[in-house]
Each structure stands twice: as C-alpha cells, then as structure tokens.
Design a protein around this motif. Structure first.
Motif, short mmCIF file in Angstrom:
data_model
loop_
_atom_site.label_atom_id
_atom_site.label_comp_id
_atom_site.label_asym_id
_atom_site.label_seq_id
_atom_site.Cartn_x
_atom_site.Cartn_y
_atom_site.Cartn_z
N MET A 1 -0.56 -9.76 7.51
CA MET A 1 -0.87 -8.54 7.80
C MET A 1 -0.91 -8.50 9.62
SD MET A 1 -0.77 -5.60 7.03
CE MET A 1 -0.86 -5.82 5.07
N LYS A 2 -1.80 -9.62 9.85
CA LYS A 2 -1.84 -9.87 11.37
C LYS A 2 -0.56 -10.08 12.02
CE LYS A 2 -4.01 -10.46 15.33
NZ LYS A 2 -4.82 -9.33 16.06
N ALA A 3 0.13 -10.99 11.27
CA ALA A 3 1.62 -11.12 11.89
C ALA A 3 2.66 -10.09 11.97
CB ALA A 3 2.08 -12.45 10.97
N ALA A 4 2.33 -9.34 10.90
CA ALA A 4 3.10 -7.71 10.77
C ALA A 4 2.57 -7.09 12.02
CB ALA A 4 2.81 -7.09 9.62
N GLN A 5 1.48 -7.05 12.46
CA GLN A 5 1.11 -6.27 13.72
C GLN A 5 1.70 -6.81 14.85
OE1 GLN A 5 -3.16 -6.83 13.28
NE2 GLN A 5 -3.58 -5.11 11.70
N LYS A 6 1.64 -8.34 15.10
CA LYS A 6 2.50 -8.76 16.07
C LYS A 6 3.82 -8.38 16.21
CE LYS A 6 -1.43 -10.72 18.19
NZ LYS A 6 -1.76 -10.46 19.46
N LEU A 7 4.32 -8.48 15.09
CA LEU A 7 5.72 -8.25 14.70
C LEU A 7 6.14 -7.04 15.34
CD1 LEU A 7 8.79 -8.98 13.81
CD2 LEU A 7 7.86 -8.00 11.56
N ARG A 8 5.30 -6.11 15.05
CA ARG A 8 5.45 -4.61 15.44
C ARG A 8 5.47 -4.43 16.97
NH1 ARG A 8 8.98 -3.56 12.19
NH2 ARG A 8 8.75 -2.52 10.22
N GLU A 9 4.97 -5.22 17.69
CA GLU A 9 4.90 -5.26 19.33
C GLU A 9 6.10 -5.87 19.58
OE1 GLU A 9 1.30 -7.59 20.59
OE2 GLU A 9 0.09 -6.29 19.48
N LEU A 10 6.67 -6.57 18.84
CA LEU A 10 8.33 -7.18 19.24
C LEU A 10 9.29 -6.52 19.03
CD1 LEU A 10 7.63 -11.00 18.29
CD2 LEU A 10 7.40 -9.94 20.66
N ASP A 11 9.10 -5.74 17.70
CA ASP A 11 10.18 -5.23 17.04
C ASP A 11 9.83 -3.95 16.34
OD1 ASP A 11 12.38 -4.62 15.50
OD2 ASP A 11 13.31 -6.32 15.49
N GLU A 12 10.12 -2.70 16.60
CA GLU A 12 9.67 -1.49 15.86
C GLU A 12 10.47 -1.10 14.67
OE1 GLU A 12 9.38 1.50 18.64
OE2 GLU A 12 7.63 0.76 19.74
N THR A 13 11.58 -1.60 14.53
CA THR A 13 12.69 -1.26 13.53
C THR A 13 13.14 -2.11 12.49
OG1 THR A 13 14.58 -1.93 15.05
CG2 THR A 13 13.58 0.59 15.06
N VAL A 14 12.76 -3.37 12.67
CA VAL A 14 13.21 -4.49 11.57
C VAL A 14 12.48 -4.01 10.33
CG1 VAL A 14 11.33 -6.15 12.05
CG2 VAL A 14 13.33 -6.55 10.92
N CYS A 15 13.31 -4.17 9.12
CA CYS A 15 13.02 -3.75 7.90
C CYS A 15 11.77 -4.93 7.31
CB CYS A 15 13.78 -3.87 6.84
SG CYS A 15 15.14 -2.17 7.30
N LEU A 16 10.62 -4.54 7.13
CA LEU A 16 9.62 -5.52 6.74
C LEU A 16 9.27 -5.04 5.06
CD1 LEU A 16 7.34 -7.51 7.21
CD2 LEU A 16 6.05 -5.56 8.11
N ILE A 17 9.04 -6.39 4.47
CA ILE A 17 8.77 -6.09 3.21
C ILE A 17 7.72 -7.14 2.70
CG2 ILE A 17 9.44 -6.57 0.83
CD1 ILE A 17 12.26 -5.42 1.45
N PHE A 18 6.37 -6.70 2.22
CA PHE A 18 5.54 -7.81 1.98
C PHE A 18 5.84 -8.18 0.31
CE2 PHE A 18 3.08 -5.53 5.36
CZ PHE A 18 2.90 -6.55 6.06
N ILE A 19 5.67 -9.53 0.34
CA ILE A 19 5.76 -10.11 -0.99
C ILE A 19 4.44 -10.77 -1.25
CG2 ILE A 19 6.97 -11.62 -2.64
CD1 ILE A 19 9.62 -11.06 -1.15
N THR A 20 3.37 -10.29 -1.99
CA THR A 20 2.15 -10.76 -2.26
C THR A 20 1.73 -10.61 -3.62
OG1 THR A 20 0.00 -10.62 -1.12
CG2 THR A 20 1.39 -8.69 -1.30
N ASN A 21 0.44 -11.40 -4.03
CA ASN A 21 -0.18 -11.17 -5.09
C ASN A 21 -1.65 -10.30 -4.67
OD1 ASN A 21 -1.74 -13.03 -3.91
ND2 ASN A 21 -1.48 -14.63 -5.52
N MET A 22 -1.59 -9.81 -3.57
CA MET A 22 -2.75 -8.92 -2.88
C MET A 22 -2.48 -7.64 -3.06
SD MET A 22 -3.84 -11.63 0.00
CE MET A 22 -5.34 -11.17 0.13
N ALA A 23 -2.54 -6.90 -4.27
CA ALA A 23 -2.36 -5.32 -4.15
C ALA A 23 -2.94 -4.70 -3.52
CB ALA A 23 -2.35 -5.26 -5.73
#
Length: 242
Positions: A68-90
């Motif tokens: 989730m923290k990495a995704a927040q940093k990702l959005r600072e770099l790129d607002e449009t890339v398609c992001l999908i979480f794959i997790t067991n943390m519903a």
C-alpha cells in the motif's frame, strides 16, 4: 506488447503468475503479449520504475515497504498505470481506492480468476495506458510519446530523436536505446539508426524510407532488420506506415 511489473516477495508465487501470463499469451493466438519484470519488494520496484509499465501486479504484505505504501509512492510517479493488488489481506480492498487500484485478486489465485481479471486490465491498459518514455536531458527529463518518434540517430555520443514534433538531442548510447525500444518493434537498420516500423513506407534494395527519409540498410544488420519488419507487420495486421 504490454510491459508488466510483478511486485511480490514470494518467488514461487511470482513464478505462478508468470506461468499464468504465458498461458494467457498462448490462449490469445498472438493478440496479447507481455514483457514481464519481477521484483521481490516495493523498494526495488520503485528504484527501477519505468515509464512504459502498463500493468503492475502488487502484493501488499512485503518486507521493507508494504504494497500500500509502495502504491502511494507509485502514484507520485505515475497516475495512470493499471494497478492490481494480489493479496490475502481482504481488509485492504476499500483502501485500494485511495491509490486508484483497478482491481483486487485474493489469494489463493486460480488461473480462471486471474485470466478474467487480466482481461479487464489489458482492456484498460490499451484504452488508457500511455506509450511514452521519460528521456533524460541536460535540464532534467522530457516525456516523449513513442508514437511521435520516427527514428533515432546516434552521432558523437548523442542520440537524436527524429519526431513528428521536431528533433530532440540528448547524450546517450544507441545500445541502451535499442534495448529500451525493442518491445515497441524498433529495429536497427545500421550502426547509426534505430527505426520505428510504423513510419516505414518502403524498403528497396539497401535503403529504407522512414517518414520521408532514406536510411541505409547495412549488410550486417539487414537480415535482422528485415525479420523484425516482417514480424511487426504480421502482428499489426500488415498495416502501412502512418
């Protein structure tokens, strides 16, 4: 070709996702192809982030930096890339909307579920995904639309990007440019030129016409260059240069 980043600390699960992606490629009869990069944690992913990623598959529970923290940093770099979480943390499903996640896939993941979700991601990437590059200049970086590049020329340790909008000249080496633009079908016709096949209007003898310019095809590059041109046009419906 769609460039995908898998960010997952479990190596065996990364291998499973890669296998699933290859199965999707095989089942698409050549209509979908992926270039897959793998990362074991969010920090290494962010450090190596590329502007041409179209889809990011990210775990949430990882060492050094959670997804989730990495995704927040990702959005600072790129607002449009398609992001999908794959997790067991519903419990993070709703939090994913804060980083504009396209979707969630809960572990354990079956191929059928993964293929269904990826079809959605591919459609979104093709519709909204960028096709651009961040090119380093003396003053910082310039975002360049790949579709705007007709060919790249190297001379005296500088790369000249011949684009529809003009010429951009920067310090660089052709070998690196060739590697970075290979997923988009770019091919060397000689030691000095890297050609975008969409702008090839004619190949005659030892010359290729690119956006109105005749470029020499050298003997050492000719076989590989012609093979890449044939591959590009077979994958793109035999279309003509634009």
């Amino acid at each position: 070709m769609i460039r995908i980043a898998i960010v997952e600390d479990d190596a065996s699960f990364r291998a499973t996702l890669v296998e699933y992606l290859h199965r999707i490629e095989q089942g698409s009869c050549g209509e979908v192809s992926f270039h897959i990069d793998q990362f074991g944690d969010g920090l290494s992913f962010l450090d190596a982030y590329r502007s041409d990623y179209r889809i990011v598959l990210m775990d949430i529970e990882m060492p050094y930096m959670d997804g989730m923290k990495a995704a927040q940093k990702l959005r600072e770099l790129d607002e449009t890339v398609c992001l999908i979480f794959i997790t067991n943390m519903a419990q993070y499903v709703f939090k994913g909307y804060e980083v504009s996640a396209l979707d969630f896939i809960l572990k354990p993941v079956t191929y059928e579920t993964f293929a269904f979700k990826m079809a959605k991601a591919v459609a979104a990437a093709n519709k909204f995904g960028r096709q651009d590059k961040m090119i380093k200049t003396d003053n910082g970086f310039v975002r360049v639309d790949i579709a705007d590049i007709c060919y790249i020329e190297v001379a005296q340790h500088k790369l000249r990007y011949h684009m529809l909008s003009g010429i951009l000249e920067v310090w660089g080496i052709m070998a690196k440019a060739e590697e970075e633009f290979a997923p988009y079908g770019f091919a060397r016709c000689n030691v000095s030129y890297l050609v975008n096949p969409r702008y090839v209007s004619e190949i005659r003898g030892d010359y290729v016409r690119v956006a109105g310019n005749d470029l020499k095809i050298s003997r050492s590059y000719k076989k590989d260059f012609l093979q890449k041109m044939m591959l590009y046009y077979s994958q793109n419906g035999g279309g003509t240069a634009q």
